[in-house]
Design a protein around this motif. Structure first.
Motif, short mmCIF file in Angstrom:
data_model
loop_
_atom_site.label_atom_id
_atom_site.label_comp_id
_atom_site.label_asym_id
_atom_site.label_seq_id
_atom_site.Cartn_x
_atom_site.Cartn_y
_atom_site.Cartn_z
N GLN A 852 32.92 42.37 36.74
CA GLN A 852 34.13 42.14 35.98
C GLN A 852 33.79 41.70 34.56
O GLN A 852 32.83 40.97 34.33
CB GLN A 852 35.02 41.10 36.67
CG GLN A 852 34.37 39.76 36.93
CD GLN A 852 35.25 38.86 37.78
OE1 GLN A 852 35.81 39.31 38.75
NE2 GLN A 852 35.36 37.60 37.39
N ASN A 854 35.69 39.94 31.32
CA ASN A 854 36.86 39.14 31.00
C ASN A 854 36.86 38.80 29.51
O ASN A 854 35.84 38.41 28.96
CB ASN A 854 36.85 37.85 31.85
CG ASN A 854 38.00 36.93 31.48
OD1 ASN A 854 37.81 36.01 30.71
ND2 ASN A 854 39.16 37.20 32.05
N ALA A 862 52.17 45.90 30.98
CA ALA A 862 52.10 46.35 32.38
C ALA A 862 52.22 47.86 32.49
O ALA A 862 51.62 48.47 33.37
CB ALA A 862 53.20 45.67 33.19
N LEU A 865 48.72 49.72 32.08
CA LEU A 865 47.55 49.35 32.89
C LEU A 865 46.91 50.58 33.54
O LEU A 865 45.71 50.57 33.83
CB LEU A 865 47.95 48.35 33.97
CG LEU A 865 48.38 46.96 33.45
CD1 LEU A 865 48.79 46.08 34.61
CD2 LEU A 865 47.24 46.32 32.66
N TRP A 905 39.71 49.17 37.73
CA TRP A 905 41.09 48.80 37.42
C TRP A 905 41.07 47.61 36.47
O TRP A 905 40.02 47.05 36.18
CB TRP A 905 41.87 48.49 38.69
CG TRP A 905 41.51 47.19 39.36
CD1 TRP A 905 42.13 46.01 39.25
CD2 TRP A 905 40.41 46.98 40.26
NE1 TRP A 905 41.53 45.07 40.01
CE2 TRP A 905 40.45 45.65 40.66
CE3 TRP A 905 39.39 47.81 40.77
CZ2 TRP A 905 39.53 45.10 41.53
CZ3 TRP A 905 38.48 47.26 41.64
CH2 TRP A 905 38.54 45.91 42.01
N GLU A 907 43.41 44.01 35.16
CA GLU A 907 44.48 43.03 35.31
C GLU A 907 44.62 42.29 33.99
O GLU A 907 43.59 41.91 33.40
CB GLU A 907 44.17 42.05 36.45
CG GLU A 907 44.08 42.71 37.80
CD GLU A 907 43.69 41.72 38.90
OE1 GLU A 907 43.45 40.53 38.56
OE2 GLU A 907 43.61 42.14 40.08
N SER A 908 45.87 42.12 33.52
CA SER A 908 46.04 41.56 32.17
C SER A 908 47.33 40.77 32.08
O SER A 908 48.31 41.07 32.78
CB SER A 908 46.04 42.69 31.13
OG SER A 908 46.22 42.17 29.84
N THR A 909 47.31 39.76 31.20
CA THR A 909 48.49 38.97 30.86
C THR A 909 48.61 38.96 29.34
O THR A 909 47.65 38.59 28.64
CB THR A 909 48.36 37.53 31.38
OG1 THR A 909 48.16 37.57 32.80
CG2 THR A 909 49.62 36.74 31.08
N SER A 914 42.49 40.00 29.17
CA SER A 914 42.42 41.04 30.19
C SER A 914 41.10 40.91 30.95
O SER A 914 40.10 40.41 30.41
CB SER A 914 42.51 42.44 29.58
OG SER A 914 43.69 42.57 28.82
N TYR A 917 37.77 45.35 36.15
CA TYR A 917 36.96 45.28 37.36
C TYR A 917 36.48 46.68 37.72
O TYR A 917 37.18 47.67 37.52
CB TYR A 917 37.78 44.75 38.56
CG TYR A 917 38.40 43.40 38.37
CD1 TYR A 917 37.73 42.24 38.77
CD2 TYR A 917 39.68 43.26 37.81
CE1 TYR A 917 38.32 40.98 38.62
CE2 TYR A 917 40.27 42.02 37.65
CZ TYR A 917 39.59 40.88 38.06
OH TYR A 917 40.16 39.65 37.93
#
Length: 934
Positions: A852, A854, A862, A865, A905, A907-909, A914, A917
Motif C-alpha cells: 500500500q 499512502n 468517489a 475511484l 484498488w 481508497e480515498s477521503t 488517498s 493497494y
C-alpha cells in the motif's frame, strides 16, 4: 412351493430339508455357491435359503449376482455370523431377511412363510376361496370348518391354486412348481394327485372346486363368486382345538425328522470334534500346521451353526468360542491353549449326549423302509398292456444288470445289457434301442463320454438317455446334464421310481413323435391349401393385371407430379429453414408489422436489443419499442411510406432514430424499412441496428484524439518556441536565457518520450505481447529499490518518503513491480503538499502480500475511484498540465498487477489523502510468514 437351499454343511442342509419338507415345500440343495447359481439359472424357485460362507462362490456374492441378473425371488440368509455389520452387508447385497445359526425351526418356517407372502399375491397367512380355507402356518385345510386330511402333494397343489386363483396350470407347470429336478415324475402323477384332491374336496363340497381347462390344464373353478377372500382378519375367532392339535402334530413330525438326521450324521459330528482335538494336541506341541488349523476353524464354524438346531445350543456356543480363539491373529498364550483344550473337552461331552427331544423318536418306524416296502408292492403289478419297447443298459456291475432285467421285464420292456463299454457302438447298432441307460463310472470309457459321443452322432442324437449311478453330488449332476442326459436316477434302485422315469421319458418321446406326425399332416394340409390359394391368386392376378394396365399411365403421371411437388416442397422447406436460421443468428433486430403496425415477427436479435421475448412482443403495437415522444411521428412516417412508390427506405435520414428497451432505457439506432404486398395487405419489415456501442467507441476516439493532441501539442509548442528563439540568434548575448530555453526543450522532449513509452506499454501489455519474466523476488528488495529511485523526486517536492519493508518472497517480474511502485509513489509525491509524508508498506495476508502507498494529498472523489485506472483518465483535466502527467500510469499499474494474478484498488477521503493497494501471490516455496524488517 419350491425352495432352493444353498448350504455346504451336510448336517445343516439335511436339517433344513427335514424342516421344510414337513411344511410341504419342495426342497433342492446345492453344496456350493456355483452349484446354487447353476440351479437358480436352470429352474424357478419361490425362495432361496442361502448360507454366507460357501466354497467356490460366497453367499454375499451369489446374492449380488442374483439381484444384478434380475432374479426377484425372496432370499433368506442363514449363517453363524451375527454381528450388526454382517447383517447390514447381507441385506445391502439384496437379501430380504437374515437368520443367525443355530436356528429355531419354528422361527425359520415362520420367516419363510412371511417372505413367500411378501413375494406373492397374498398378504395374510390364511388363504380362502369361498368356504375353502388353507392355513400355511399349521399346514391345515378345511371346508366350512371341517378339517380335510390331504397328502403333502395334494396340499401343495391346493396351495398353488389358492395363491394363483385365476391362473391355469398345465401338468408341466405343476411339475416344475412342486417337484425337484431330481424327482420329477410323469404327468400322469399330476393327474393322479389332482384326482385324489378332487375326491377329498367333493366329499365336503358341492361340485368341483378344481376344474379342467381341456387342452390347457387345471385351475380353481371359475364359477365361484369372484369376491372370494384370500386374507383373514387377525382379530377373528381363534381356530378350534382340531386345528391346534393338528399344528402341534406337524411340529412333532418336524422334530422327529430332525432327530433322524441327527442319528444319521452323529458319526460325522464325532469326526469333526476329533479334528478339533487333533488341532489342540498339535497346538500344545507347538507343531500346528496351517492346513490343520484352517480345517479346525472350518469344522468349528460348521458345528457352531448346526448343533443348536438339534437342541444343543451349549454346543453351538462352545464351537463358536473355539472358532474365535483359533482365528486369533496373534500367537495363543499357554493359558489360552489350556482354555481351548477345556472347550474341546466340553464340546466332546456335549455331542456324546443325545439332543433334547420331547418325543420317543427312536421307536418310530423308518419312513424310508415303509416307502421301500410300498414301492416293492407296487412293482409287482405291471400294466395289463404295454407296447414292446427296447431299452439298452450299459453298466459294468452284472448284479445291477440282473436286477434291472427283473424290474423292467414285467413292464414289457425288452432289455439289452452290456458290461464292456468297448462294444457299445456295435450293440447300439444291433439293438437300436428306444432308450439308453448309462452308468457313470465304468472301465475303459465312462458314461459321460458315451453320452457326449451319442449326442454328437447325427443318427442317435435324439435318443433319450437316463443315467443310473450311486453318485448324487451336485457337480456330477451338472456334468451329467451338461453332457446331454435327459434324466438321472440314483442308486440304490427303487423299482417304481425307475419304471416311472423310463415310462415318463418314453411317453414324452412318443408325444414328440406324435407331434411330429401331426405337424407333417398339418404341413401336407397346408401345402394343399396353399396350392389352392395360389391357383385362385393367379386367376385374381390375371384379372387385376388387365385393369392395372389401364392405371399404369395415370399412376406414372401422378407419380411424376407428386415427385415434382415434393421437390418443390423440399426446396421451399430448405429455403424457409435457411431464412429462419439467418433471422435467428442475425445480430440486428428484424421486426415485421402488419398494416395496423402490430408486430408479427420478432427475431432473436430483437429480443437481445429490446429485452422483450418474441412471445411478449408479437401482437403488440410497434409503439412498444419507441419513446412516447416519437410514437406519432413514426406512425405518420410508416403511413406515408405505405403510399409511396418505393419499396425500401432508410429511416431517420435527417435525424437519429431512438429506440426504447423493456427497462425504459433509450438508445440510438439505425434502421431501414421495406414493404411487401401479401394478399392485398401491406406488410412492413424493419431492420434495426443498435449503435450504442459505436457511439461509445466514437466518443472514446474523440476523447483519445483530444487528449493525445493536447499532450502532444503542449510539449511541441514549448520545443518549437524554445528552438525558434535559439535559431533567431537573438540570445547569443544571454547564455543563461538560452540554457533555460534548452532545458524547456529537453523537458518537452522527455515528456513526449514518456507519453509514447506509456502508450506503447499499455498496448503491449493489454495485447499480451509483453511476457512477464517472473522469478523468485524479495519484496523488501523491490520496495528498497523503488524508494531509492523516487528519493530525489521526493526531495525536490519537499516530501518525506517513508517505507516499512517486508522480507518475503513472491513469484513476480521484479522490474515490472518496481515500475508499479515508482508510478504509485510518483503520483503520491506530486499530489502531496510540501512537508507531507508518503508511506510505502507491505503486509502478508494468507497466501498473498498486500502493498500500500499512502499520501496526505487532496484525495479522490468517489465517482473517480474506478475510472482513474482507465487510459488518459485523471481526477482533474488540468493535472496533465500542472503535474506533467500522461494519464496512463495507473492503467499500466493495473495491467501489470493483473498479469501477476493480483488486484489493485484505491481508497480515498477528500481533503485527507488517498491509499493505493495492490496484492501479489506469495511464492509457493515460502515456508510461512516472516516478520517485517524495520
Amino acid at each position: 412351493m419350491k425352495i432352493l437351499v444353498v448350504e455346504d454343511d451336510a448336517l445343516t442342509a439335511e436339517a433344513l430339508v427335514a424342516t421344510l419338507t414337513h411344511q410341504n415345500y419342495a426342497v433342492e440343495v446345492a453344496s456350493d455357491g456355483q452349484a446354487g447359481w447353476a440351479l437358480a439359472e436352470a429352474f424357478v424357485y419361490d425362495l432361496i435359503l442361502l448360507d454366507v460362507t460357501l466354497p467356490r462362490l460366497d453367499g454375499i456374492s451369489l446374492c449380488q449376482r442374483l439381484r444384478s441378473h434380475g432374479y426377484q425371488m425372496p432370499i433368506l440368509l442363514l449363517t453363524a455370523h451375527n454381528s450388526s455389520h454382517d447383517k447390514a452387508v447381507g441385506l445391502d447385497a439384496g437379501a430380504d431377511d437374515y437368520v443367525v445359526k443355530p436356528f429355531e425351526p419354528e422361527e425359520l418356517t415362520a420367516r419363510v412363510r412371511a417372505l413367500l407372502r411378501r413375494g406373492g399375491v397374498a398378504t395374510s397367512p390364511v388363504l380362502e376361496w369361498g368356504k375353502l380355507r388353507l392355513d400355511p402356518s399349521v399346514c391345515e385345510v378345511s371346508y366350512a370348518d371341517q378339517l380335510l386330511l390331504l397328502t403333502p402333494k395334494e396340499y401343495a397343489l391346493l396351495e398353488l391354486f389358492l395363491r394363483n386363483p385365476h391362473r391355469v396350470f398345465s401338468c408341466g407347470m405343476i411339475l416344475e412348481q412342486l417337484w425337484t429336478f431330481e424327482e420329477i415324475p410323469s404327468e400322469e402323477a399330476v393327474r393322479t394327485h389332482i384326482k385324489g384332491l378332487r375326491q377329498k374336496l367333493k366329499a365336503v363340497a358341492e361340485g368341483h372346486l378344481v376344474e379342467t381347462v381341456y387342452g390347457i390344464g387345471y385351475r380353481l373353478h371359475a364359477g365361484k363368486p369372484q369376491g372370494e377372500k384370500r386374507t383373514i382378519d387377525g382379530a377373528g375367532d381363534p381356530p378350534d382345538a382340531t386345528f391346534a392339535s393338528s399344528g402341534k402334530q406337524v411340529g412333532q413330525q418336524t422334530l422327529a425328522a430332525i432327530a433322524g438326521v441327527w442319528e444319521k450324521f452323529q458319526a460325522r459330528i464325532h469326526q469333526q470334534v476329533a479334528v478339533l482335538e487333533a488341532a489342540i494336541t498339535s497346538l500344545e506341541a507347538r507343531s500346528l500346521e496351517p492346513a490343520l488349523k484352517q480345517q479346525a476353524i472350518q469344522e468349528a464354524h460348521t458345528l457352531a451353526g448346526a448343533l443348536g438346531t438339534f437342541g444343543l445350543p451349549g454346543g453351538s456356543d462352545l464351537a463358536r468360542q473355539i472358532e474365535q480363539l483359533l482365528k486369533s491373529k496373534h500367537a495363543l498364550k499357554q493359558s489360552q491353549v489350556k482354555a481351548l483344550r477345556q472347550l474341546v473337552m466340553a464340546l466332546r461331552q456335549t455331542v456324546e449326549r443325545s439332543p433334547a427331544d420331547p418325543t420317543p423318536l427312536t421307536q418310530a418306524p423308518s419312513t424310508q423302509a415303509s416307502s421301500m416296502l410300498l414301492a416293492a408292492s407296487e412293482c409287482d403289478r405291471p400294466p395289463a398292456q404295454t407296447a414292446q419297447v427296447s431299452v439298452m443298459v450299459v453298466d459294468d456291475d452284472p448284479k445291477i444288470l440282473a436286477l434291472l432285467q427283473k424290474i423292467l421285464a414285467p413292464w414289457g420292456l425288452a432289455l439289452t445289457t452290456l458290461e464292456d463299454p468297448r462294444q457299445f457302438w456295435e450293440i447300439l447298432e444291433t439293438s437300436a434301442p428306444d432308450l439308453l441307460i448309462l452308468d457313470v463310472e465304468m472301465p475303459y470309457s465312462n458314461g459321460i463320454e458315451l453320452c457326449q459321443a451319442v449326442r454328437h452322432d447325427s443318427r442317435w442324437s435324439g435318443l433319450p438317455i437316463l443315467f443310473l449311478t450311486a453318485h448324487t453330488n451336485a457337480e456330477l449332476v451338472n456334468q451329467v446334464f451338461a453332457a446331454g442326459a435327459d434324466d438321472f436316477v440314483s442308486k440304490p434302485i427303487v423299482g417304481p421310481e425307475l419304471v416311472t422315469r423310463i415310462l415318463n421319458r418314453l411317453e414324452r418321446v412318443k408325444l414328440l413323435k406324435n407331434l411330429g406326425t401331426l405337424r407333417q399332416s398339418e404341413q401336407s394340409e397346408r401345402q394343399h391349401t396353399e396350392a389352392t390359394l395360389q391357383k385362385a391368386k393367379d386367376e385374381l392376378e390375371l384379372r387385376v393385371a388387365e385393369r392395372t394396365a389401364e392405371l399404369v399411365s395415370v399412376n406414372e403421371q401422378l407419380r411424376a407430379e407428386l415427385s415434382e411437388r415434393k421437390q418443390i416442397e423440399e426446396e421451399l422447406r430448405v429455403s424457409q429453414a435457411r431464412f429462419a436460421g439467418i433471422l435467428e443468428i442475425a445480430d440486428d433486430a428484424v421486426i415485421s408489422v402488419d398494416a395496423n403496425q402490430r408486430i408479427t415477427l420478432f427475431n432473436h436479435g430483437a429480443e437481445r436489443i429490446f429485452g422483450y421475448t418474441a412471445q411478449a412482443a408479437i401482437g403488440q403495437p410497434l409503439d412498444l419499442l419507441l419513446p412516447l415522444r416519437f410514437a406519432v411521428p413514426h406512425q405518420q412516417h410508416v403511413a406515408a411510406f405505405a403510399t409511396s412508390p418505393g419499396e425500401a427506405r432508410k429511416m431517420g435520414e435527417r435525424r437519429e432514430i431512438v429506440g426504447r428497451r423493456q427497462n425504459g432505457e433509450e438508445f440510438p439506432a439505425e434502421a431501414s424499412i421495406s414493404k411487401l404486398q401479401l394478399k392485398g395487405e401491406a406488410v412492413f419489415t424493419v431492420i434495426l441496428r443498435d449503435t450504442s456501442d459505436r457511439k461509445v467507441i466514437e466518443r472514446m476516439k474523440d476523447e483519445f484524439i483530444s487528449v493525445v493532441s493536447h499532450e502532444l501539442r503542449t510539449p511541441l509548442t514549448s520545443i518549437h518556441g524554445s528552438l525558434g528563439m535559439l535559431a533567431s540568434g537573438l540570445l547569443d548575448a544571454e547564455p543563461e536565457t538560452g540554457k533555460r530555453l534548452l532545458d524547456i526543450a529537453v523537458d518537452g522532449t522527455e515528456r513526449l518520450i514518456r507519453l509514447l513509452n506509456d502508450v506503447l506499454d499499455v498496448e503491449r501489455i493489454e495485447s499480451g505481447k509483453v511476457t512477464m519474466d517472473k522469478h523468485r523476488c524479495n519484496i523488501a528488495a523491490l520496495m528498497t529499490n523503488a524508494t531509492d529511485v523516487m528519493q530525489a523526486m521526493a526531495e525536490k517536492f519537499g516530501v518525506t518518503l517513508s517505507f516499512s519493508p517486508l522480507s518475503i518472497h513472491v513469484w513476480a517480474d521484479g522490474d515490472r513491480i518496481i515500475q508499479t511502485l515508482t508510478n504509485l509513489l510518483s503520483n503520491a509525491i506530486k499530489f502531496s503538499a510540501q512537508g507531507a509524508t508518503v508511506c510505502l508498506s507491505a503486509t502478508q495476508q494468507n497466501d498473498h502480500v498486500l502493498l500500500q502507498v499512502n499520501d496526505q494529498g487532496r484525495g479522490i472523489p468517489a465517482d473517480k475511484l474506478e475510472t482513474i485506472f482507465e487510459r488518459f483518465q485523471q481526477v482533474d483535466a488540468s493535472d496533465s498540465r500542472n503535474q506533467d502527467g500522461t494519464g496512463l500510469g495507473l492503467a499500466i499499474c493495473r495491467n501489470i498487477v493483473q498479469q501477476h494474478g493480483g488486484r489493485i484498488w484505491v481508497e480515498s477521503t477528500l481533503g485527507e489523502g488517498s491509499t493505493f493497494y495492490f496484492t501479489l501471490p506469495v511464492d509457493g516455496k515460502e515456508g510461512g510468514a516472516i516478520a517485517p524488517t524495520h
